[in-house]
Design an enzyme around this catalytic site. Structure first.
Site, mmCIF file in Angstrom:
data_model
loop_
_atom_site.group_PDB
_atom_site.id
_atom_site.type_symbol
_atom_site.label_atom_id
_atom_site.label_comp_id
_atom_site.label_asym_id
_atom_site.label_seq_id
_atom_site.Cartn_x
_atom_site.Cartn_y
_atom_site.Cartn_z
ATOM 1 N N SER A 133 3.730 4.440 -1.833
ATOM 2 C CA SER A 133 5.137 4.724 -2.087
ATOM 3 C C SER A 133 5.579 3.920 -3.302
ATOM 4 C CB SER A 133 5.986 4.324 -0.873
ATOM 5 O OG SER A 133 7.372 4.369 -1.172
ATOM 6 N N TYR A 146 9.476 -2.420 5.029
ATOM 7 C CA TYR A 146 8.743 -1.258 4.521
ATOM 8 C C TYR A 146 8.079 -1.563 3.185
ATOM 9 C CZ TYR A 146 7.789 3.577 3.144
ATOM 10 O OH TYR A 146 7.173 4.752 2.747
#
Length: 247
Positions: A133, A146
């Site tokens: 990501s 995250y």
């Protein structure tokens, strides 16, 4: 007779995983659709002529069972299983959410890779794509759990690339930015539809799962000597995590 190419896609029950399974099947691969939700992957496997394997990447036994189904040879592994849980600042962080994120995005990725690596080597031209990501490249408020996990995905990929330099296996990472899927933000906000919708509010054309699936398929279908070490992919509207055009 030429042996059919094979691929494993984890997290194949929805979103990028399901789209990638479809794209790889369209490119001629027999796809092992691995995820926890049996009904979803069974329907997907029936649709694309693949094989459904109920798999929890955080369970070593479950991953070993997946490896047994795959067998001694594998051409492509797409480590897509992952997830974000919560958006709390560090001062109010939920320990269980952080553990879950690290468990699936890092430990799960390691367990699946470890179990399937012999089969990838045996193919003579294996390919691993880890779905990271842009969160694995930059910090933002509320995202520490995250971003830490996806930084882990990135660094595991880089380390594996160094460790397998003399093996017939390519190691690659794709790092998507804003991708609108049916579940990612909904899961992050524990089913709060309004908060999930707000993530994409005003963005006319975020990326969709099929965009990432197309890019992954391109990566693994390059000649065996071509290693796309890292591919960052964002919608035109997103210049950075904090800079998104909302018309």
């Amino acid at each position: 007779m030429t042996q059919q190419l094979t691929a494993v896609v984890t997290g194949a029950s929805s979103g990028i995983g399901a789209a990638t399974a479809r794209a790889l099947a369209g490119a001629g691969y027999h796809v092992f659709c691995a995820a926890r939700r049996a009904e979803r992957i069974e329907a997907l496997a029936a649709e694309i002529g693949g094989t459904a394997v109920v798999t929890d990447v955080t369970s070593q036994q479950s991953v070993e069972d997946l490896a047994a189904v795959v067998g001694e040879r594998l051409d492509v592994l797409v480590n897509n299983a992952g997830g974000a849980f919560g958006l709390a600042p560090v001062a109010q962080a939920d320990t269980d959410d952080w553990r879950r994120m690290y468990d699936v995005n890092v430990i799960g990725l390691m367990q699946v890779t470890r179990a399937l690596l012999p089969a990838l080597v045996a193919s003579g031209a294996g390919a691993i794509v880890n779905v990271g990501s842009t969160a694995g490249r930059i910090a933002y408020e509320g995202g520490a759990g995250y971003t830490a996990a996806k930084h882990g995905t990135k660094v595991v990929t880089e380390t594996l690339r160094l460790e397998l330099w003399d093996q017939p296996v390519r190691v690659m990472e794709i790092a998507p930015g804003m991708v609108r899927t049916e579940e990612f933000s909904l899961v992050r906000f524990e089913g709060d539809q309004a908060r999930a919708e707000a993530v994409y509010e005003g963005v006319a054309e975020p990326l969709v799962a099929e965009d990432i699936a197309d890019a992954i398929t391109w990566m693994v279908t390059r000649p065996a000597h071509v290693n796309v070490d890292s591919l960052v992919i964002k919608p035109r509207a997103q210049a950075a995590q904090h800079k998104v055009y909302r018309g």
